[in-house]
Design a protein around this motif. Structure first.
Motif: not given
Length: 239
Positions: A8-12, A148-153, A187-191, A226-233
Motif C-alpha cells: 500500500a501507500e501510507w500518506r500524510n 505544518a510547513d510545506r518544506t520538510g527535512h 524508506p525514511h520519511w520526510t518530516i 509524508d509517508g511512502s509505499a509500504v510492504a507488510i511481510k
C-alpha cells in the motif's frame, strides 16, 4: 522466506506522541518483547494517516477497499534476536471505516481493529499544509489536526522522529506465551514541522480509564511525515 501479504501507500501521517507509564504498558507488552524507550521515556503515539493503492499479496486489489483512513494508538517495543535487536510497535487499537478490513485483521491476524465512520481533509496553501483526520465515537466526531510547513527535512538519525518512525516490526499478542511478528518495509520519511495542532480523542471510551491521565496532558511532540509505499511481510510466531 517472508511472504508479502499487503502492499500500500501510507500518506500524510500525523504523530502525536505522549509519555506513558511503564506500569500501564507492561501488561500489554507481547510475549518475547520488552518496552523500548527514547531518552528514558516510553512513548505512546496517536497516529492518523491515509491508506492508498492497497493490494493483497502484491496483486489482489479489493474493490472499495483501496483507499481509507486509519487512526491508531501504538507504543514501542523491542525484541532481542541472535542478530541483534528488532524494534517494533504494538497497537492498542486501530480504527478504520471498512468493516471487511476489521474482520480480516481481527480474524486472521489478531490485530485489534475496530470500525467506525471516518473522514479526512487535506488543504494546501502557499507555505502551509492543513491535514486532518476525524473518526466517530458514539455520536461524537473526534479529530487530530495539524498545520505544518510545506518544506520538510530529511529524518535526523537518533532523533525522536527517527525513534518514532523507524520501528520496522509489528508485534501482536496472541496469548500469554505466544506472539505474532511481521515486518513493515518502507524508506525514511520526510518530516514536516508542525506549527499548530489540535487533538480531540475520547480516550476513556476507546482505550480505557487507565489511559486518560496521560492523554489529558499536552503531547510531548507532534509532527507530520509524508509517508511512502509500504510492504507488510510475514514474520515469525514467537513461543
Amino acid at each position: 522466506m517472508a511472504t508479502t501479504f499487503l502492499t500500500a501507500e501510507w500518506r500524510n501521517l500525523i504523530f502525536a506522541n505522549y509519555a506513558l507509564d511503564r506500569q500501564l504498558l507492561e501488561p500489554l507488552t507481547p510475549y518475547g518483547t520488552e518496552l523500548d524507550e527514547f531518552d528514558g521515556v516510553c512513548y505512546g503515539s496517536l497516529v492518523g494517516f491515509y491508506f492508498q493503492r492497497v493490494k493483497m499479496f502484491g496483486r489482489l486489489s479489493v474493490p472499495f477497499h483501496r483507499e481509507f483512513e486509519e487512526f491508531n494508538l501504538r507504543f514501542y517495543v523491542r525484541r532481542k534476536t541472535q542478530t541483534g535487536w528488532k524494534r517494533g510497535v504494538v497497537f492498542v487499537k486501530e480504527l478504520v471505516p471498512k468493516l471487511a478490513i476489521t474482520l480480516v485483521a481481527n480474524t486472521l491476524y489478531g490485530e485489534p481493529y475496530a470500525t467506525c465512520p471516518m473522514r479526512h481533509t487535506w488543504n494546501v496553501e502557499e507555505q502551509t499544509q492543513h491535514i486532518a483526520y476525524e473518526w466517530k465515537v458514539g455520536s461524537d466526531w473526534n479529530h487530530i489536526r495539524v498545520s505544518a510547513d510545506r518544506t520538510g527535512h530529511a529524518l535526523v538519525p537518533e532523533s525522536e522522529e527517527a525513534f518514532i518512525t523507524e520501528h520496522y516490526w509489528g508485534y501482536t499478542r496472541r496469548g500469554e506465551t505466544r506472539t505474532s511478528e511481521y515486518e513493515v518495509v518502507h524508506p525514511h520519511w520526510t518530516i514536516y514541522p508542525v506549527n499548530t495542532y489540535d487533538v480531540l480523542c475520547n480516550v476513556e471510551k476507546l482505550y480505557g480509564a487507565a489511559f486518560v491521565p496521560f492523554f489529558d496532558q499536552p503531547p510531548h511532540s507532534v509532527f507530520l511525515a509524508d509517508g511512502s509505499a509500504v510492504a507488510i511481510k510475514s514474520g515469525a510466531a514467537i513461543r
